[in-house]
Design a protein around this motif. Structure first.
Motif, PDB file in Angstrom:
ATOM      1  N   THR A   1     102.404 114.627 135.316  1.00  0.00           N
ATOM      2  CA  THR A   1     102.207 113.876 134.035  1.00  0.00           C
ATOM      3  C   THR A   1     103.594 113.246 133.687  1.00  0.00           C
ATOM      4  OG1 THR A   1     100.847 115.739 133.024  1.00  0.00           O
ATOM      5  CG2 THR A   1     101.936 114.430 131.556  1.00  0.00           C
ATOM      6  N   VAL A   2     104.647 113.724 134.313  1.00  0.00           N
ATOM      7  CA  VAL A   2     106.029 113.297 133.987  1.00  0.00           C
ATOM      8  C   VAL A   2     106.037 112.006 134.524  1.00  0.00           C
ATOM      9  CG1 VAL A   2     108.692 113.459 134.364  1.00  0.00           C
ATOM     10  CG2 VAL A   2     107.291 115.554 133.595  1.00  0.00           C
ATOM     11  N   MET A   3     105.575 111.821 135.958  1.00  0.00           N
ATOM     12  CA  MET A   3     105.783 110.556 136.673  1.00  0.00           C
ATOM     13  C   MET A   3     104.608 109.445 136.074  1.00  0.00           C
ATOM     14  SD  MET A   3     105.870 111.597 140.791  1.00  0.00           S
ATOM     15  CE  MET A   3     104.937 112.857 140.801  1.00  0.00           C
ATOM     16  N   VAL A   4     103.744 109.953 135.263  1.00  0.00           N
ATOM     17  CA  VAL A   4     102.710 108.917 134.788  1.00  0.00           C
ATOM     18  C   VAL A   4     103.264 108.320 133.672  1.00  0.00           C
ATOM     19  CG1 VAL A   4     100.642 108.821 133.436  1.00  0.00           C
ATOM     20  CG2 VAL A   4     100.482 109.851 135.431  1.00  0.00           C
ATOM     21  N   LEU A   5     104.183 109.003 133.024  1.00  0.00           N
ATOM     22  CA  LEU A   5     104.760 108.708 131.751  1.00  0.00           C
ATOM     23  C   LEU A   5     106.065 107.955 131.908  1.00  0.00           C
ATOM     24  CD1 LEU A   5     104.360 111.717 129.288  1.00  0.00           C
ATOM     25  CD2 LEU A   5     102.908 109.554 129.508  1.00  0.00           C
ATOM     26  N   LEU A   6     106.836 108.371 132.859  1.00  0.00           N
ATOM     27  CA  LEU A   6     108.261 107.897 133.275  1.00  0.00           C
ATOM     28  C   LEU A   6     108.341 106.993 134.463  1.00  0.00           C
ATOM     29  CD1 LEU A   6     110.461 111.088 132.394  1.00  0.00           C
ATOM     30  CD2 LEU A   6     109.697 109.236 130.611  1.00  0.00           C
ATOM     31  N   ALA A   7     107.609 106.963 135.469  1.00  0.00           N
ATOM     32  CA  ALA A   7     107.543 106.124 136.495  1.00  0.00           C
ATOM     33  C   ALA A   7     107.095 104.630 136.459  1.00  0.00           C
ATOM     34  CB  ALA A   7     106.746 106.926 137.817  1.00  0.00           C
ATOM     35  N   SER A   8     106.660 104.351 135.058  1.00  0.00           N
ATOM     36  CA  SER A   8     106.340 102.861 134.909  1.00  0.00           C
ATOM     37  C   SER A   8     107.082 102.657 133.673  1.00  0.00           C
ATOM     38  CB  SER A   8     104.802 102.772 134.726  1.00  0.00           C
ATOM     39  OG  SER A   8     104.496 103.699 133.486  1.00  0.00           O
ATOM     40  N   ASP A   9     106.709 101.330 133.129  1.00  0.00           N
ATOM     41  CA  ASP A   9     107.147 101.119 131.733  1.00  0.00           C
ATOM     42  C   ASP A   9     106.562 101.635 130.652  1.00  0.00           C
ATOM     43  OD1 ASP A   9     105.005  99.721 131.959  1.00  0.00           O
ATOM     44  OD2 ASP A   9     105.798  97.643 131.589  1.00  0.00           O
ATOM     45  N   ALA A  10     105.898 102.852 130.776  1.00  0.00           N
ATOM     46  CA  ALA A  10     105.066 103.458 129.711  1.00  0.00           C
ATOM     47  C   ALA A  10     106.088 103.696 128.559  1.00  0.00           C
ATOM     48  CB  ALA A  10     104.219 104.458 130.251  1.00  0.00           C
ATOM     49  N   ALA A  11     106.816 104.650 128.873  1.00  0.00           N
ATOM     50  CA  ALA A  11     107.866 105.274 128.125  1.00  0.00           C
ATOM     51  C   ALA A  11     109.034 104.540 127.693  1.00  0.00           C
ATOM     52  CB  ALA A  11     108.263 106.670 128.221  1.00  0.00           C
ATOM     53  N   LEU A  12     109.549 104.579 126.445  1.00  0.00           N
ATOM     54  CA  LEU A  12     110.724 103.621 126.452  1.00  0.00           C
ATOM     55  C   LEU A  12     112.160 104.613 126.893  1.00  0.00           C
ATOM     56  CD1 LEU A  12     110.526 102.777 122.531  1.00  0.00           C
ATOM     57  CD2 LEU A  12     109.803 101.538 124.643  1.00  0.00           C
ATOM     58  N   GLU A  13     113.168 103.999 127.210  1.00  0.00           N
ATOM     59  CA  GLU A  13     114.181 104.768 127.861  1.00  0.00           C
ATOM     60  C   GLU A  13     114.761 105.863 127.028  1.00  0.00           C
ATOM     61  OE1 GLU A  13     114.354 101.432 127.242  1.00  0.00           O
ATOM     62  OE2 GLU A  13     115.295 100.380 129.295  1.00  0.00           O
ATOM     63  N   ASN A  14     114.514 105.786 125.591  1.00  0.00           N
ATOM     64  CA  ASN A  14     114.916 106.720 124.864  1.00  0.00           C
ATOM     65  C   ASN A  14     114.039 107.752 124.474  1.00  0.00           C
ATOM     66  OD1 ASN A  14     113.522 105.287 123.205  1.00  0.00           O
ATOM     67  ND2 ASN A  14     114.715 105.111 121.339  1.00  0.00           N
ATOM     68  N   GLN A  15     112.791 107.664 125.195  1.00  0.00           N
ATOM     69  CA  GLN A  15     111.990 108.634 125.155  1.00  0.00           C
ATOM     70  C   GLN A  15     112.108 109.814 126.324  1.00  0.00           C
ATOM     71  OE1 GLN A  15     108.325 106.261 124.824  1.00  0.00           O
ATOM     72  NE2 GLN A  15     108.079 106.912 122.682  1.00  0.00           N
ATOM     73  N   THR A  16     112.901 109.164 127.310  1.00  0.00           N
ATOM     74  CA  THR A  16     113.011 110.087 128.487  1.00  0.00           C
ATOM     75  C   THR A  16     113.255 111.292 128.514  1.00  0.00           C
ATOM     76  OG1 THR A  16     113.687 108.087 129.765  1.00  0.00           O
ATOM     77  CG2 THR A  16     114.038 110.018 130.840  1.00  0.00           C
ATOM     78  N   GLU A  17     114.392 111.571 127.534  1.00  0.00           N
ATOM     79  CA  GLU A  17     114.915 113.075 127.349  1.00  0.00           C
ATOM     80  C   GLU A  17     113.796 113.705 126.735  1.00  0.00           C
ATOM     81  OE1 GLU A  17     118.160 115.418 124.570  1.00  0.00           O
ATOM     82  OE2 GLU A  17     118.465 113.106 125.109  1.00  0.00           O
ATOM     83  N   ALA A  18     112.960 113.242 126.042  1.00  0.00           N
ATOM     84  CA  ALA A  18     112.032 114.151 125.183  1.00  0.00           C
ATOM     85  C   ALA A  18     110.861 114.705 125.959  1.00  0.00           C
ATOM     86  CB  ALA A  18     111.536 113.541 123.883  1.00  0.00           C
ATOM     87  N   VAL A  19     110.599 113.612 127.050  1.00  0.00           N
ATOM     88  CA  VAL A  19     109.334 113.902 127.987  1.00  0.00           C
ATOM     89  C   VAL A  19     109.859 114.968 128.763  1.00  0.00           C
ATOM     90  CG1 VAL A  19     108.113 112.925 129.652  1.00  0.00           C
ATOM     91  CG2 VAL A  19     108.323 111.734 127.763  1.00  0.00           C
ATOM     92  N   LEU A  20     111.173 114.756 129.427  1.00  0.00           N
ATOM     93  CA  LEU A  20     111.450 115.643 130.498  1.00  0.00           C
ATOM     94  C   LEU A  20     111.719 117.261 129.657  1.00  0.00           C
ATOM     95  CD1 LEU A  20     114.162 113.541 132.514  1.00  0.00           C
ATOM     96  CD2 LEU A  20     111.786 114.497 133.329  1.00  0.00           C
ATOM     97  N   GLN A  21     112.286 117.155 128.677  1.00  0.00           N
ATOM     98  CA  GLN A  21     112.465 118.434 128.029  1.00  0.00           C
ATOM     99  C   GLN A  21     111.064 119.208 127.562  1.00  0.00           C
ATOM    100  OE1 GLN A  21     115.496 119.573 127.664  1.00  0.00           O
ATOM    101  NE2 GLN A  21     114.720 121.497 127.310  1.00  0.00           N
TER     102      GLN A  21
END
Length: 694
Positions: free
Chosen positions: A406-426
């Protein structure tokens, strides 16, 4: 003729490279590279088994680096470069720039026809013989000019050299001129494009993006009716499809002139291509926005607007969502009125396979909030990647993320914004997730920029080592500093300075002054790409001697990057006579910065002003830069075993090989940083307005 000559020569070279020492070669490279190798028997391979093993493994030549390669003989270096060409090994700018200098010193530049096109982009263009000019440019323009992003002067010089090869005034580019210039047309201004032969469309197809002015020029050219597809009123489906991605730049005004049936047929083909993954989200969204705008003033549209919030097109069903013309029949107001939550829940995936405009995406998000008031379930997160950018950090905090997938789906493309990275990982870490090396590689280096300090600190050294060589150049300066501190902690016990530099290089954008001064004395010959990505405020405090020693055999590349913002800042802090002694053209300082090519990826003047603004850190861009995915090609032509042993295993001799166990003059910690370290070096990706829209 040039290409056939190259293929013939390279083909004859294969036999020479497939030596009896191949088994030893593969054994050594598998051992020294530290890569996961597939199907490699403990007893080694015989020659007949070698090609099978090689096809199943990543090309080891991608690990090429210049420091040990500088010890190769002329013949060995020539063999290496020809092998890189025959295997089409995708080297990066930091590898290519120093390799070009090695080749020039060994007198190999005249053998350019046997070299990778990308390598030619970095050669000293003043050394290209007039008789070879056309052949050189013909080969070079097959390369990726985006690799020259940090060498603005080289990029301009390449275009000037190509135009000089034409041998006459080039007020209007002919078809033959365009055939020679190739991708270099992407750096040209709108007037040159508008006056060029209409076959310039073939050149523009090679551009990764068009500027606003180039888009205007394209539409003017298409409106003139002089291109192969004729005037807009006579366009057909085949002609529009032949335009490829250029068709996504067609303006609403031109779409109004296209026959309705033809336009609708093309709309269907675009949606089908998008659904099949053959067209990027960005390109599809641009087309849909322009096309639907052209229909906005039609009678039917006016009638629909008068109906207010009532559903006039009929309730949306599963069958409706499988119609490729769905977005033509239902604008965003009708989507809100006609789409029930029950149908949405059951058909979310087919709905989001349409390139929805931003307004429609917000409608879908609002309806999902009605269905899932306590947060989107994890299985549905895999379906809403095109909507993720719309979610606030508070909304993301309601999600349950238990899987690395799920993390990769959200972060491995341009899906999430950079400033959403921390929240997704957390959310992943809150469910006992682990930040593994494989996960860090999958989500890309730019995501490291937006992890919290705590998240970076909890990455285990063993996993950090497996993160590869991430590109952290887009990071805010404060994050570069933190990432360097982490990398220094992990890599400082490398056995040699050479090994330490190879591992720490991707993180040097956060290196403090003492580290750079230390490396300047270590004989590492930093490449120009890494140099231009250093902290500009640390860079400007380096003396001319520091920089000369730091770049070593690559110091001549400063001339190719003299209009880069970081280099200008450094030059401004130096004595003009000292710069002249280095062979640097100081006209850049005296007369200002020359205009960069049309498609230059950074804004030099903006960055120069930004650099002097303290406290400019921590403002997240509203959208991520698209990631570049390089293919991994198998090694089917082997180098002599002694050559790859040198490239991948041998510790550099001399001062490089005599480093102490703990490298660097100090141990860096995240605390105790000076305010100067906190100033952000901003980078930007050139994007269209709808980049943020999913």
């Amino acid at each position: 003729m040039i290409r056939s000559l190259q293929q013939s020569a390279l083909g004859s070279r294969v036999g020479a490279l497939a030596s009896p020492g191949l088994t030893l070669l593969l054994s050594l490279t598998a051992h020294c590279s530290g890569l996961q190798t597939k199907g490699f028997p403990k007893g080694g391979l015989n020659t007949s088994e070698a090609n099978t093993w090689v096809r199943d493994n990543t090309s080891l030549l991608q690990n090429f680096w210049c420091l040990p390669a500088s010890e190769l003989s002329r013949e060995e270096l020539s063999t290496l470069i020809r092998s890189l060409a025959s295997q089409r090994v995708p080297l990066k700018a930091w590898q290519l720039s120093c390799l070009a200098n090695l080749a020039a010193r060994q007198g190999l530049q005249d053998d350019f026809v046997f070299h990778p096109p990308n390598l030619l982009l970095f050669y000293n263009l003043s050394q290209v013989r007039e008789a070879n000019c056309r052949a050189f440019i013909h080969h070079a323009v097959q390369g990726d000019t985006e690799l020259l992003a940090n060498l603005p002067n080289q990029r301009v010089a390449l275009q000037h050299t190509a135009l000089a090869c034409l041998g006459r005034p080039h007020l209007q580019l002919s078809a033959s001129d365009l055939g020679l210039l190739g991708v270099l047309v992407c750096d040209m201004e709108a007037p040159q494009i508008m006056t060029a032969d209409p076959r310039v469309l073939k050149n523009l197809l090679q551009c990764p993006r068009l500027t606003v002015m180039q888009t205007i020029a394209l539409n003017a050219l298409l409106a003139s009716g002089k291109t192969q597809i004729g005037p807009p009123g006579s366009w057909n489906l085949e002609g529009l499809q032949a335009l490829g991605p250029l068709a996504t730049y067609i303006s609403p005004q031109l779409w109004e002139k296209v026959q309705e049936a033809v336009g609708l047929d093309f709309f269907r083909s675009v949606v089908a291509a998008y659904r099949a993954g053959q067209l990027s989200r960005h390109d599809a969204r641009r087309f849909v926005t322009n096309f639907l705008e052209s229909k906005a003033n039609s009678v039917s549209s006016r009638l629909k607007r008068r109906t207010g919030s009532s559903c006039v097109r009929g309730n949306i069903t599963a069958a409706t969502l499988h119609d490729d013309l769905f977005l033509v029949h239902y604008d965003c107001t009708q989507l809100e009125s006609c789409l029930g939550t029950r149908v949405l829940r059951a058909n979310l995936d087919p709905l989001l396979q349409h390139p929805l405009p931003a307004e429609c995406q917000r409608v879908v998000k609002a309806k999902l909030a009605q269905i899932y008031p306590h947060g989107i379930p994890e299985d549905q997160l895999h379906l809403i990647t095109s909507l993720v950018y719309l979610y606030s950090l508070a909304e993301i905090s309601q999600w349950n993320i238990t899987s690395g997938d799920t993390v990769m789906v959200l972060l491995a493309s341009d899906a999430a914004l950079e400033n959403q990275t921390e929240a997704v990982l957390q959310k992943f870490l809150d469910h006992n997730g682990k930040l593994t090396g494989a996960l860090l590689v999958a989500i890309g280096g730019s995501r490291l920029c937006w992890m919290s300090l705590k998240q970076i600190q909890i990455i285990q050294p063993s996993e950090f080592r497996l993160a590869g060589a991430p590109d952290i150049s887009p990071c805010p300066q404060s994050r570069k500093d933190v990432l360097f501190a982490k990398a220094h902690e992990v890599f400082r016990n490398a056995s040699t300075v050479g090994e330490y530099y190879y591992l720490i290089r991707p993180y040097l954008g956060g290196a403090p002054l003492k580290e750079l001064q230390y490396l300047a004395q270590a004989n590492i010959s930093m490449d120009i790409d890494t140099f231009t990505n250093l902290n500009p405020f640390m860079l400007k405090n380096l003396s001319v001697d520091n920089v000369r020693n730091l770049l070593g055999q690559n110091v001549g590349d400063l001339q190719k990057a003299r209009s880069h913002p970081s280099v200008i800042l450094w030059m401004h802090s130096q004595n003009m006579s000292d710069l002249s002694e280095m062979g640097l053209d100081t006209n850049t300082l005296a007369y200002g910065i020359s205009r960069p090519p049309a498609n230059t990826a950074y804004p030099p003047s903006d960055l120069i002003h930004t650099l002097n603004r303290p406290g400019n850190d921590g403002v997240a861009p509203t959208s991520g830069c698209p990631l570049v995915h390089l293919g991994y090609l198998s090694l089917t032509v082997a180098l002599p075993s002694s050559l790859l042993w040198l490239l991948l295993c041998q510790a550099p001799s001399g001062p490089i090989g005599t480093a102490p166990k703990t490298l660097g003059p100090w141990t860096l910690t995240p605390s105790g940083r000076t305010p100067e370290h906190q100033i952000q070096k901003q980078h930007s990706c050139q994007m269209e307005q709808d980049t943020h829209l999913g």
